[in-house]
Design a protein around this motif. Sequence first.
Motif, PDB file in Angstrom:
ATOM      1  N   LEU A  42       0.816  -1.221   0.000  1.00 22.47           N
ATOM      2  CA  LEU A  42       0.000   0.000   0.000  1.00 22.47           C
ATOM      3  C   LEU A  42       0.851   1.274   0.000  1.00 22.47           C
ATOM      4  N   PRO A  43       1.805   1.442   0.936  1.00 22.70           N
ATOM      5  CA  PRO A  43       2.626   2.659   0.893  1.00 22.70           C
ATOM      6  C   PRO A  43       3.563   2.702  -0.316  1.00 22.70           C
ATOM      7  N   ILE A  44       4.083   1.530  -0.735  1.00 20.74           N
ATOM      8  CA  ILE A  44       4.953   1.509  -1.914  1.00 20.74           C
ATOM      9  C   ILE A  44       4.180   1.952  -3.150  1.00 20.74           C
ATOM     10  N   ALA A  45       2.950   1.448  -3.293  1.00 20.76           N
ATOM     11  CA  ALA A  45       2.122   1.824  -4.441  1.00 20.76           C
ATOM     12  C   ALA A  45       1.781   3.309  -4.406  1.00 20.76           C
ATOM     13  N   GLN A  46       1.511   3.830  -3.210  1.00 18.00           N
ATOM     14  CA  GLN A  46       1.199   5.254  -3.102  1.00 18.00           C
ATOM     15  C   GLN A  46       2.384   6.113  -3.520  1.00 18.00           C
ATOM     16  N   LEU A  47       3.587   5.697  -3.155  1.00 14.46           N
ATOM     17  CA  LEU A  47       4.781   6.420  -3.590  1.00 14.46           C
ATOM     18  C   LEU A  47       4.924   6.369  -5.115  1.00 14.46           C
ATOM     19  N   CYS A  48       4.608   5.201  -5.686  1.00 19.95           N
ATOM     20  CA  CYS A  48       4.698   5.060  -7.146  1.00 19.95           C
ATOM     21  C   CYS A  48       3.655   5.917  -7.855  1.00 19.95           C
ATOM     22  N   ILE A  49       2.505   6.102  -7.214  1.00 18.05           N
ATOM     23  CA  ILE A  49       1.462   6.950  -7.792  1.00 18.05           C
ATOM     24  C   ILE A  49       1.855   8.414  -7.685  1.00 18.05           C
ATOM     25  N   ARG A  50       2.433   8.766  -6.544  1.00 18.25           N
ATOM     26  CA  ARG A  50       2.830  10.164  -6.309  1.00 18.25           C
ATOM     27  C   ARG A  50       4.028  10.546  -7.178  1.00 18.25           C
ATOM     28  N   PHE A  51       5.002   9.633  -7.276  1.00 17.27           N
ATOM     29  CA  PHE A  51       6.202   9.870  -8.082  1.00 17.27           C
ATOM     30  C   PHE A  51       6.243   8.830  -9.201  1.00 17.27           C
ATOM     31  N   ARG A  52       5.738   9.187 -10.343  1.00 14.86           N
ATOM     32  CA  ARG A  52       5.575   8.231 -11.446  1.00 14.86           C
ATOM     33  C   ARG A  52       6.904   7.614 -11.889  1.00 14.86           C
ATOM     34  N   TRP A  53       7.992   8.360 -11.759  1.00 13.78           N
ATOM     35  CA  TRP A  53       9.291   7.851 -12.185  1.00 13.78           C
ATOM     36  C   TRP A  53       9.753   6.677 -11.321  1.00 13.78           C
ATOM     37  N   LEU A  54       9.147   6.546 -10.135  1.00 10.88           N
ATOM     38  CA  LEU A  54       9.557   5.496  -9.209  1.00 10.88           C
ATOM     39  C   LEU A  54       8.960   4.133  -9.571  1.00 10.88           C
ATOM     40  N   TYR A  55       7.856   4.139 -10.311  1.00  9.73           N
ATOM     41  CA  TYR A  55       7.146   2.893 -10.588  1.00  9.73           C
ATOM     42  C   TYR A  55       7.973   1.877 -11.388  1.00  9.73           C
ATOM     43  N   PRO A  56       8.610   2.265 -12.506  1.00  7.76           N
ATOM     44  CA  PRO A  56       9.385   1.265 -13.270  1.00  7.76           C
ATOM     45  C   PRO A  56      10.490   0.587 -12.460  1.00  7.76           C
ATOM     46  N   PRO A  57      11.328   1.349 -11.696  1.00 11.72           N
ATOM     47  CA  PRO A  57      12.360   0.639 -10.918  1.00 11.72           C
ATOM     48  C   PRO A  57      11.785  -0.247  -9.815  1.00 11.72           C
ATOM     49  N   VAL A  58      10.688   0.191  -9.175  1.00 13.64           N
ATOM     50  CA  VAL A  58      10.053  -0.638  -8.139  1.00 13.64           C
ATOM     51  C   VAL A  58       9.530  -1.931  -8.762  1.00 13.64           C
ATOM     52  N   LEU A  59       8.889  -1.806  -9.920  1.00 14.41           N
ATOM     53  CA  LEU A  59       8.375  -2.984 -10.598  1.00 14.41           C
ATOM     54  C   LEU A  59       9.522  -3.903 -11.014  1.00 14.41           C
ATOM     55  N   GLY A  60      10.633  -3.303 -11.434  1.00 16.56           N
ATOM     56  CA  GLY A  60      11.789  -4.104 -11.816  1.00 16.56           C
ATOM     57  C   GLY A  60      12.367  -4.869 -10.638  1.00 16.56           C
ATOM     58  N   VAL A  61      12.482  -4.204  -9.486  1.00 18.48           N
ATOM     59  CA  VAL A  61      13.037  -4.854  -8.297  1.00 18.48           C
ATOM     60  C   VAL A  61      12.137  -5.994  -7.823  1.00 18.48           C
ATOM     61  N   THR A  62      10.820  -5.745  -7.768  1.00 18.82           N
ATOM     62  CA  THR A  62       9.902  -6.799  -7.319  1.00 18.82           C
ATOM     63  C   THR A  62       9.912  -7.988  -8.286  1.00 18.82           C
ATOM     64  N   THR A  63      10.060  -7.710  -9.578  1.00 20.25           N
ATOM     65  CA  THR A  63      10.109  -8.792 -10.567  1.00 20.25           C
ATOM     66  C   THR A  63      11.371  -9.627 -10.399  1.00 20.25           C
ATOM     67  N   VAL A  64      12.498  -8.954 -10.154  1.00 22.61           N
ATOM     68  CA  VAL A  64      13.757  -9.670  -9.939  1.00 22.61           C
ATOM     69  C   VAL A  64      13.667 -10.532  -8.681  1.00 22.61           C
ATOM     70  N   LEU A  65      13.102  -9.982  -7.613  1.00 17.65           N
ATOM     71  CA  LEU A  65      12.953 -10.750  -6.371  1.00 17.65           C
ATOM     72  C   LEU A  65      12.030 -11.949  -6.571  1.00 17.65           C
ATOM     73  N   TYR A  66      10.997 -11.777  -7.383  1.00 14.05           N
ATOM     74  CA  TYR A  66      10.076 -12.880  -7.656  1.00 14.05           C
ATOM     75  C   TYR A  66      10.769 -14.004  -8.417  1.00 14.05           C
ATOM     76  N   ALA A  67      11.790 -13.617  -9.207  1.00 13.23           N
ATOM     77  CA  ALA A  67      12.514 -14.606 -10.008  1.00 13.23           C
ATOM     78  C   ALA A  67      13.508 -15.418  -9.179  1.00 13.23           C
ATOM     79  N   VAL A  68      13.799 -14.943  -7.959  1.00 17.60           N
ATOM     80  CA  VAL A  68      14.734 -15.680  -7.095  1.00 17.60           C
ATOM     81  C   VAL A  68      14.047 -16.945  -6.591  1.00 17.60           C
ATOM     82  N   PRO A  69      14.618 -18.111  -6.803  1.00 18.37           N
ATOM     83  CA  PRO A  69      13.991 -19.360  -6.322  1.00 18.37           C
ATOM     84  C   PRO A  69      13.826 -19.346  -4.806  1.00 18.37           C
ATOM     85  N   SER A  70      12.730 -19.930  -4.353  1.00 17.21           N
ATOM     86  CA  SER A  70      12.464 -19.950  -2.916  1.00 17.21           C
ATOM     87  C   SER A  70      13.574 -20.654  -2.152  1.00 17.21           C
ATOM     88  N   LEU A  71      14.166 -21.678  -2.739  1.00 13.05           N
ATOM     89  CA  LEU A  71      15.243 -22.399  -2.066  1.00 13.05           C
ATOM     90  C   LEU A  71      16.434 -21.484  -1.812  1.00 13.05           C
TER      91      LEU A  71
END
Length: 232
Positions: A42-71
Amino acid sequence: MNGFLHDFFDIPSDLQHSWIGLVGLHLREALLPVAAGLLLALPIAQLCIRFRWLYPPVLGVTTVLYAVPSLAFFVVLINYTGQTELTVMIPLAVYSLVVLVPAIVDGVRSVPQETLSAATAMGFGPVRRYFQVQLPIAVPAIIAGLRVATVSSISLVSVGMLIGNQGALGNLLHDAQIYNRPELTWNSVITTALLAILVDALLVLVRVLLTPWMPSGTAGRKQAPALKDAAR
């Protein structure tokens, strides 16, 4: 048939839980991370809405973390949190961000400008407008993200069996091999699938209750009646 059902629910003692206990443990390990992910998103999304330039790097970081195997997550965390539920739940909370952040951002951004203008004219400040106007209208998108994150989390909990019986229902897969009991595999797969279906249906019900202005089964979003009237 009775013999199969008896074996189906006959949980090995080394798991230290009954079937009901494993179901409760599985839900806890799956739902708490999603709840934590939502509170963080919720707060991360609000920051991305307030500062549009922040959304692409945040999305990139979350995508990279999602790609890390759980093991790999387990290997890193186990030195700090040990062979505990927390070691399983932290990666699941991180994984949920890749779904929840875009869902919240897209939902809030989809609120019509005339609705925001009407809320401002009614004296709503930015914070009040966000919580009382934008988030409620974005509920369908947020619930859609929660449905994906929750079903994924329920499925991934089973991986916890790799770190010492922390996979809840997934532990049955391990014991099925040890004791040569295939019915335990069926138990794990069927119960996990049913839990995902039931929790998903519950989230749909929550969406219906929170958005009474939307026809049931409709994916599109509509404005709340009061805000529609105010915008006229």
